[in-house]
Design a protein around this motif. Structure first.
Motif, mmCIF file in Angstrom:
data_model
loop_
_atom_site.group_PDB
_atom_site.id
_atom_site.type_symbol
_atom_site.label_atom_id
_atom_site.label_comp_id
_atom_site.label_asym_id
_atom_site.label_seq_id
_atom_site.Cartn_x
_atom_site.Cartn_y
_atom_site.Cartn_z
ATOM 1 N N ARG A 196 -7.466 25.236 -21.026
ATOM 2 C CA ARG A 196 -6.257 25.167 -20.064
ATOM 3 C C ARG A 196 -4.952 24.932 -21.061
ATOM 4 N NH1 ARG A 196 -9.651 21.463 -17.116
ATOM 5 N NH2 ARG A 196 -10.299 22.555 -14.998
ATOM 6 N N LYS B 245 -1.728 27.429 -21.087
ATOM 7 C CA LYS B 245 -0.396 26.857 -20.998
ATOM 8 C C LYS B 245 0.336 27.398 -22.210
ATOM 9 C CE LYS B 245 2.274 22.701 -20.049
ATOM 10 N NZ LYS B 245 2.282 21.198 -19.809
ATOM 11 N N ASN C 155 -11.357 26.433 -11.652
ATOM 12 C CA ASN C 155 -12.218 25.280 -11.321
ATOM 13 C C ASN C 155 -13.624 25.579 -10.670
ATOM 14 O OD1 ASN C 155 -9.690 23.821 -11.368
ATOM 15 N ND2 ASN C 155 -8.882 24.870 -9.898
ATOM 16 N N LEU D 31 -10.381 28.208 -15.341
ATOM 17 C CA LEU D 31 -8.963 28.449 -14.487
ATOM 18 C C LEU D 31 -9.330 28.447 -13.365
ATOM 19 C CD1 LEU D 31 -7.168 30.740 -17.347
ATOM 20 C CD2 LEU D 31 -7.108 28.091 -17.145
ATOM 21 N N GLN E 285 -10.518 21.317 -21.434
ATOM 22 C CA GLN E 285 -9.009 21.144 -21.683
ATOM 23 C C GLN E 285 -8.318 22.079 -22.568
ATOM 24 O OE1 GLN E 285 -7.772 18.563 -19.776
ATOM 25 N NE2 GLN E 285 -5.857 19.792 -20.775
#
Length: 368
Positions: free
Chosen positions: A42, A46, A27, A25, A39
């Motif tokens: 992430r 979300k 990077n 989160l 992915q």
């Protein structure tokens, strides 16, 4: 009320450690984590409506993870394209970019710098305007991380990423001479900024090396706030000479746009009556009836390098990095009397002139 998501709740659902979730989160260490796992983290964040606590993060790291960007004019295609590249590159490193336009006004430039510093940005990327030298020196004296982009002041030793503007003009004029043009005009800006002076120097050096006499009437310098009437006057003068010019080099994208409008409205045949080379790649050039030869700046490389240099400086890297990148001369029908080659050619150019280089690819001159 829905319970606020945390790093731990994301980690538990994905089945990984909270440390790994934090890396993704923020990077970090992307190359050491599979794309599928990253992915998934992430998507789960979300789904759980997770929002990082930026205030807590700033207190912990003593950073705001924001970068201030000052361009000359965000409405100019060059500035807006460069800003987007910098924004994308900064996002990859977990930074947000906020930006403003100086409008070539040192007072507005100072106001933007003050505003960004008050917002506690971690660093600045600046396309400096004339009269802003003292501002750059003050940032240097404060040891505040910043990088100059597109323009720089040779007398001030600092990080910068710019184009080899001398080489750009030299290439343009040399190409026109090689294609048989005898009287080459140049419309440029009357500016004390180094990059514009270098474009003028490249024009004159190319003439000198080909034993061409420099004709002062062939060079017209307009003010920064020139109008369409100024362009009309410049062309009227150049084409009204006893021996009119047979080629024109327009040294900015705005001069190129206004110049091509004049040529089109006056039905001047290109290249039969007048050969044309314009600076910068813009969509407007594609709308002209004859494909326009252009000097293309390596925007992607410039924006990427400026962002990388700044992030390194924010991390207390005191290394001086100065990049003078090579232009691309894209040759099209507007400058060739004998037509275009049937085959696309590529000629290797020397790599960028670099002090303390980043790992950047050498540039090429393309004939298309």
């Amino acid at each position: 009320m829905q319970k606020k998501a945390s790093l731990k709740s994301i980690a538990d659902k994905v089945g990984v450690s909270t440390t790994l979730v934090s890396y993704v989160l923020n990077n970090k260490m992307e190359n050491r984590i599979s794309k599928e796992v990253a992915q998934n983290i992430r998507d789960t964040a979300k789904e759980l409506n997770y929002n990082s606590n930026q205030i807590a993060r700033s207190l912990k790291t003593n950073k705001t993870f924001t970068i201030g960007l000052i361009v000359a004019d965000i409405s100019n295609p060059f500035s807006s394209a460069l800003a987007r590249i910098i924004e994308d590159e900064a996002d990859k490193a977990g930074y947000t970019v906020i930006y403003g336009s100086s409008d070539e006004n040192p007072q507005k430039s100072q106001k933007l710098i003050d505003t960004f510093l008050n917002k506690q940005v971690d660093g600045l990327i600046i396309a400096p305007c004339h009269g802003s030298e003292a501002q750059i020196i003050e940032l240097e004296n404060r040891n505040f991380p910043f990088v100059l982009v597109d323009r720089y002041f040779p007398e001030i030793t600092t990080n910068y990423v710019a184009l080899n503007n001398f080489q750009a003009s030299y290439m343009a004029v040399n190409h026109l001479i090689d294609h048989g043009h005898k009287r080459i005009g140049m419309i440029t800006l009357n500016s004390p900024l180094h990059h514009m002076k270098e474009r003028k120097r490249g024009y004159m050096e190319a003439l000198l090396e080909h034993d061409r006499t420099f004709v002062p009437d062939h060079l017209i310098e307009l003010s920064q706030d020139f109008s369409s009437a100024d362009i009309e006057g410049a062309f009227y003068q150049l084409l009204g000479l006893k021996e009119p010019i047979d080629a024109i080099y327009l040294t900015t994208n705005q001069l190129g746009m206004f110049g091509l409008k004049y040529i089109n409205s006056n039905k001047i045949k290109v290249p039969e009556e007048l050969a044309v080379i314009s600076f910068d790649e813009t969509e407007f050039l594609d709308l002209f009836s004859t494909p326009v030869t252009q000097l293309r700046q390596p925007l992607k490389e410039m924006g990427t390098a400026a962002t990388e240099i700044l992030i390194a400086a924010i991390a207390d890297n005191n290394k001086l990095t100065q990049l003078n990148m090579q232009p691309l001369l894209v040759i099209r029908g507007s400058s060739t009397m004998t037509g275009l080659p049937k085959k696309v050619l590529e000629t290797e150019m020397p790599p960028a002139v670099v002090i303390n280089p980043l790992q950047l690819n050498g540039q090429k001159v393309k004939v298309a």
